[in-house]
Design an enzyme around this catalytic site. Structure first.
Site, PDB file in Angstrom:
ATOM      1  CE  LYS A   9      -4.974 -10.078  -3.591  1.00 56.83           C
ATOM      2  NZ  LYS A   9      -6.243 -10.672  -4.122  1.00 56.83           N
ATOM      3  CE1 TYR A  49      -7.301 -13.310   0.451  1.00 53.93           C
ATOM      4  CE2 TYR A  49      -5.147 -14.279   0.062  1.00 53.93           C
ATOM      5  CZ  TYR A  49      -6.063 -13.256  -0.146  1.00 53.93           C
ATOM      6  OH  TYR A  49      -5.741 -12.196  -0.956  1.00 53.93           O
ATOM      7  CG  ASN A 112      -7.990  -9.420  -7.100  1.00 55.18           C
ATOM      8  OD1 ASN A 112      -6.954  -9.681  -6.476  1.00 55.18           O
ATOM      9  ND2 ASN A 112      -9.196  -9.649  -6.610  1.00 55.18           N
ATOM     10  CG  HIS A 115      -5.828  -8.170   1.051  1.00 54.63           C
ATOM     11  ND1 HIS A 115      -6.994  -8.895   1.156  1.00 54.63           N
ATOM     12  CD2 HIS A 115      -5.618  -7.615   2.279  1.00 54.63           C
ATOM     13  CE1 HIS A 115      -7.458  -8.795   2.405  1.00 54.63           C
ATOM     14  NE2 HIS A 115      -6.638  -8.035   3.105  1.00 54.63           N
ATOM     15  CD  GLU A 126      -7.108  -8.710   6.442  1.00 58.21           C
ATOM     16  OE1 GLU A 126      -7.888  -9.521   5.923  1.00 58.21           O
ATOM     17  OE2 GLU A 126      -6.901  -7.568   5.968  1.00 58.21           O
TER      18      GLU A 126
END
Ligand code: DAT
Ligand code: MG
Length: 149
Positions: A9, A49, A112, A115, A126
């Site tokens: 990310k 998402y 965080n 992913h 995905e």
């Protein structure tokens, strides 16, 4: 062969953790079959998402993902979906085990680092969402017989 979708990310890229993170999956013995640095469109972030669309954190999550470049990857190997999730660690980095990526490098659920697809079917969805077929490379690393019996 099983494949999973991983994305470093914006926080992971900005903090210079790309090499460290890719190195962990390489050292483990999984095979990289797709890789690109990209600016993520709002449309792609929202589609990625989509299951969280109704959650209160969704708008902030989308803004974060489109705020700065992301590294999108596909990794291959037996059991790679579940194993990569273990290597990534729990969603909230304060509860992620030390030794996991989130446990070692993060303190906040909204920052965080990485992913990872949560199931084989999610991974298939995905990978299709983020990569064209021709962007994925099937290859056999010459080290394979030293990694898999
Ligand atoms: P994961 O990324 O571990 O699969 P998830 O799919 O439940 O976790 O959530 C997707 C992302 O949304 C997560 O990586 C960070 C963000 N997120 C989840 N829960 C959150 C919360 N309670 N507050 C803020 N961001 C959250
Ligand atoms: Mg998830």
């Amino acid at each position: 062969m099983e494949r999973t979708f991983l994305a470093i990310k914006p926080d992971g890229v900005q903090r210079g953790l790309v090499g460290e993170i890719i190195g962990r999956f390489e050292a483990k013995g999984f095979t990289l079959v797709g890789l690109k640095l990209m600016s993520v469109s709002r449309e792609l972030a929202e589609a990625h998402y989509d299951v969280h669309r109704e959650r209160p954190f969704f708008p902030g999550l989308v803004e974060f993902i489109i705020s700065s470049p992301v590294i999108a990857m596909v990794w291959e190997g037996d059991g790679v979906v579940a194993s990569a999730r273990k290597m990534i660690g729990a969603t909230n980095p304060l509860t992620s085990e030390p030794g996991t990526i989130r446990g070692d490098f993060a303190v906040n659920v909204g920052r965080n680092i990485i992913h990872g697809s949560d199931a084989i079917e999610t991974a298939q969805r995905e990978i299709k969402l983020w990569f064209k077929d021709e962007e994925l490379v099937s290859w056999q690393p010459s080290l394979t017989s030293w990694i898999i019996e």
